[in-house]
Scaffold this motif. Structure first.
Motif, short mmCIF file in Angstrom:
data_model
loop_
_atom_site.label_atom_id
_atom_site.label_comp_id
_atom_site.label_asym_id
_atom_site.label_seq_id
_atom_site.Cartn_x
_atom_site.Cartn_y
_atom_site.Cartn_z
N ASP A 141 21.31 13.15 -8.68
CA ASP A 141 20.42 12.65 -9.72
C ASP A 141 19.13 13.48 -9.73
OD1 ASP A 141 18.58 11.12 -11.29
OD2 ASP A 141 19.85 9.36 -10.97
N GLN A 142 18.71 13.91 -10.92
CA GLN A 142 17.50 14.72 -11.04
C GLN A 142 16.25 14.00 -10.55
OE1 GLN A 142 16.80 17.93 -11.97
NE2 GLN A 142 18.99 18.36 -12.00
N SER A 143 16.30 12.67 -10.53
CA SER A 143 15.15 11.89 -10.06
C SER A 143 14.90 12.10 -8.57
CB SER A 143 15.36 10.40 -10.33
OG SER A 143 16.47 9.90 -9.59
N LEU A 144 15.92 12.64 -7.85
CA LEU A 144 15.80 12.88 -6.42
C LEU A 144 15.33 14.31 -6.11
CD1 LEU A 144 19.10 11.16 -5.21
CD2 LEU A 144 16.79 10.21 -5.20
N LYS A 145 14.98 15.05 -7.16
CA LYS A 145 14.67 16.47 -6.99
C LYS A 145 13.57 16.72 -5.96
CE LYS A 145 13.59 20.64 -9.63
NZ LYS A 145 13.37 21.21 -10.98
N LYS A 146 12.47 15.98 -6.06
CA LYS A 146 11.35 16.18 -5.13
C LYS A 146 11.74 15.79 -3.72
CE LYS A 146 7.53 15.76 -8.41
NZ LYS A 146 6.29 15.02 -8.78
#
Length: 240
Positions: free
Chosen positions: A185-190
């Motif tokens: 998921d891109q929300s987990l990028k950081k």
């Protein structure tokens, strides 16, 4: 000097010593993981060399027996297939990085054992990379290991990892590693590029953090994209 400033100085010194101790401990953890990566790759390389030596002897015996029994057509076909395999192995020699060649060869052997299709596409020989050879192995090795782990753990029948070494506008080296059976998921990028973070249980999550820090030394960076159709691809950008 009053007691309060002295106490403050003591507390500040104690705090600094504690911070230095924590930094040193984290550096030691990174070094241990790097050493483990080298040992694993070395063990895989030795296993690969032993296997290739054994295979070459078998090839010689087969060809010798075919010729002695006048099976020239079979010998010719066998040599043709063998040449294709040799050409694939020696395709890595275009790289100007012996340590990286050794790493990729061990991963190629590991892929065969693990039932993972491995595709290596080399469009840049890496002659101008600013990274030291061991840093290059750390960067690529950590990303590849994560990709292999995802594929091996996947329940899907088709398992594939693709490694591409290319350049962007002749000014930036781009190393990409794709595996088809994972979705992030891109929300987990950081989070996923931060120290200690991992999507797996009982996992230290140091590998990608190490990659990020090495790339930062050379003004490079790490990115990834992930979707259901093509899986997950990590991109290491290295200015040259």
């Amino acid at each position: 000097m009053t007691a309060l400033p002295i106490l403050t100085i003591i507390l500040m010194v104690s705090m600094l010593l504690f911070i230095f101790k924590v930094i040193k401990r984290e550096q030691e953890i990174v070094m241990r993981n790097s050493e483990q990566l080298y040992l694993t790759n070395l063990e895989q390389l030795l296993h690969s060399i032993r296997g290739q030596r054994h295979d070459h002897m078998n090839h010689i015996h087969v060809i010798s027996n075919l010729i002695s029994t006048e099976g020239y057509k079979e010998a010719s076909s066998y040599l043709k297939d063998l040449r294709t395999d040799i050409d694939m192995n020696y395709s890595l020699l275009v790289l100007d990085q012996p340590s990286l060649i050794a790493l990729l060869q061990t991963k190629r052997e590991y892929a065969l054992i693990s039932g993972v299709e491995l595709d290596i596409i080399i469009k840049n020989p890496l002659t101008n990379t600013p990274l030291k050879s061991y840093e290059l192995v750390q960067v690529i090795g950590n990303i590849i290991d994560n990709a292999f782990e995802e594929e091996i753990n996947s329940k899907k029948r088709e398992k594939k990892v693709t490694i591409t070494i290319d350049s962007l506008y002749n000014s930036t080296i781009v190393i990409s590693v794709n595996n088809i059976n994972s979705l992030i998921d891109q929300s987990l990028k950081k989070n996923i590029l931060a120290e200690g973070y991992s999507l797996k249980e009982n996992h230290q999550g140091i590998g990608l953090y190490t990659v990020v820090n090495i790339l930062k030394k050379y003004n490079g960076f790490l990115e990834f994209e992930s979707d259901k159709k093509s899986g997950t691809t990590f991109f290491a950008f290295i200015p040259n």
